[in-house]
Scaffold this active site. Sequence first.
Site, PDB file in Angstrom:
ATOM      1  CG  ASP A   1       5.616  -3.261  -5.440  1.00  0.00           C
ATOM      2  OD1 ASP A   1       6.618  -4.130  -5.067  1.00  0.00           O
ATOM      3  OD2 ASP A   1       6.186  -2.304  -4.525  1.00  0.00           O
ATOM      4  CG  ASN A   2       8.091  -0.892  -7.190  1.00  0.00           C
ATOM      5  OD1 ASN A   2       7.925   0.252  -6.535  1.00  0.00           O
ATOM      6  ND2 ASN A   2       8.647  -1.486  -6.572  1.00  0.00           N
TER       7      ASN A   2
ATOM      8  NE  ARG B   1       1.006   1.104  -6.842  1.00  0.00           N
ATOM      9  CZ  ARG B   1       2.049   1.794  -6.480  1.00  0.00           C
ATOM     10  NH1 ARG B   1       3.400   1.133  -6.670  1.00  0.00           N
ATOM     11  NH2 ARG B   1       1.998   3.037  -6.333  1.00  0.00           N
TER      12      ARG B   1
ATOM     13  NE  ARG C   1       8.507   6.284  -0.108  1.00  0.00           N
ATOM     14  CZ  ARG C   1      10.250   6.975  -0.380  1.00  0.00           C
ATOM     15  NH1 ARG C   1      10.917   7.721  -0.110  1.00  0.00           N
ATOM     16  NH2 ARG C   1      11.069   6.375  -1.261  1.00  0.00           N
TER      17      ARG C   1
ATOM     18  N   GLY D   1       7.612   7.632   6.214  1.00  0.00           N
ATOM     19  CA  GLY D   1       5.928   8.489   5.214  1.00  0.00           C
ATOM     20  C   GLY D   1       6.560   9.078   4.319  1.00  0.00           C
TER      21      GLY D   1
ATOM     22  N   GLY E   1       0.946  -1.045   0.327  1.00  0.00           N
ATOM     23  CA  GLY E   1       0.090   0.386  -0.139  1.00  0.00           C
ATOM     24  C   GLY E   1       0.930   0.958   0.417  1.00  0.00           C
TER      25      GLY E   1
ATOM     26  CG  ASP F   1       9.480   2.172  -6.570  1.00  0.00           C
ATOM     27  OD1 ASP F   1      10.221   2.760  -6.203  1.00  0.00           O
ATOM     28  OD2 ASP F   1       8.064   2.567  -6.001  1.00  0.00           O
TER      29      ASP F   1
ATOM     30  NE  ARG G   1       4.834   7.470  -8.512  1.00  0.00           N
ATOM     31  CZ  ARG G   1       4.822   6.655  -7.756  1.00  0.00           C
ATOM     32  NH1 ARG G   1       6.342   5.882  -8.143  1.00  0.00           N
ATOM     33  NH2 ARG G   1       3.846   6.423  -7.039  1.00  0.00           N
TER      34      ARG G   1
ATOM     35  CE  LYS H   1       8.607   7.533  -4.620  1.00  0.00           C
ATOM     36  NZ  LYS H   1       9.607   7.036  -5.611  1.00  0.00           N
TER      37      LYS H   1
END
Length: 487
Positions: free
Chosen positions: A253-254, A184, A94, A127, A91, A263, A177, A114
Amino acid sequence: MSIEKNKSWQFDNTYIKLPFSFYKKQLPTPISAPQVAVFNESLAKELGLAFLIGDNKRIAEELSGNLIPNGSDPIAQAYAGHQFGHFTMLGDGRAILLGEVLNSNGKRVDIQLKGAGQTPYSRRGDGRATLRSMLREYIISEAMHHLGIPTSRSLAVISTADPVYRQHVHSGAVLTRVMSSHIRVGTFEYARQFGSGEDLKALAAYTIERHYPSIANAENPAIELLRAILEKQTDLVLEWLRVGFIHGVMNTDNVGLACETYDYGPCAFMNAYHPKTVFSSIDTNGRYAFENQPFIAHWNVSVLAGALLPLIDDQQEKAIAIAQEVLNEFEPRFIDKYFEMMLGKIGLSGVSVANKEILSSLLQWMEKNEMDYTDTFYSLVNDSILEDSPSIKIANPDWYQRWESACENQAGGRTLAHELMKKSNPVFIPRNHAVEYALDMAESGNYQPFYELLNATSKPYEFNLLYRPLMRVPPQHDQQYVTYCGT
Ligand code: AMP
Ligand code: MG
């Protein structure tokens, strides 16, 4: 009539219409003394955010998370993922999504902060992000964009007076970003593992509508989604191989369903050619080494296939068989496209046995002699620019002769060869030493080298004498070069 159409943010948020389990509402945690470190004016214009240009106070407040712009409905997204092959719940720990806007072409993009503070998914993290790593992401993502490679973009870096504690105390920052979406492979894994069948269905329908509307009416949209991702991920990784880019942390996840590079943690560009090059401090087994990237992309898409199974067919056995057939399309397609791309780098258009042999003997020679990946290919485009690098013509005359006659004998001859090579081979990439130098200087308050590198890499296929020093790699530099995650 005013040139600026929009005087304020025009958010149009759709992700929040998904079931609640896909996100948690989360406001950014304010930072102290926000200051604009970098702002991307041309991207702002593309996004209909021209009203921000020149208003540094507003940029600093709104893109730090200190002031929530009108229409934003901030959330942290839920996702899981396979990290170095191991499944785990993740999840946005940050990152906080401010919302979505439509760019000047009507394309929907996410605006995400981010380093914006803790969220319900932060686990033990703070974070936050360091100024150095956010500036690094800014410069590399923008370089990738100008190289013509699908990527997240960077709109701004806002620095703060709040320290960030890693191994040392660092300056902190928030990066804005911009990406087609943050859906994802890991979002699908999350839905499959922790959500209901309805959640998975809703996510797939949302993804198809947002990114692949043409397959919405296919007989089996889930399998067409899998095929689309397999093809686009392969094409993306081929682009990385073309320019010598090593992502460094290709965890599921990336890997985005819009198939953009993102990422930018431990990533780096390779200088001396070696297929096993790794820079990441934690990739001790070389899982994400330069040459492994296509196979890892395939592995990652196989994980997506696993998550999609219930949507492919009610009967699991049948679903597996159908998915496997699509996954098997990877290898022949990758091999064809790989040779087409690499032969383009040496100006040859036909994927013949003879041409493949010319390519592989060049690569072997480059590896053995630790030749620079960018300069060697570029020297075939223009030898005279690289006056202080060894010329292949002199260093490897046998190969050069064979290559020259292959160029001359193909349909289109040398003219075609030159055209192909010019668009395939950049002259400026963000070299590791130049990136680190620009960041060292920026950290001490001098942004000039940062802007110089940004300018050089914004026209990567055009030689510019002004930036000649940015092409030179200090001897042995990469032998000690290490990159990091989560900084
Ligand atoms: P990454 O390696 O950037 O893909 O991050 C992996 C996971 O760690 C994601 O869930 C991130 O949100 C989380 N993460 C990384 N750094 C931090 C941090 N400083 N605080 C909280 N979560 C973090
Ligand atoms: Mg990540």
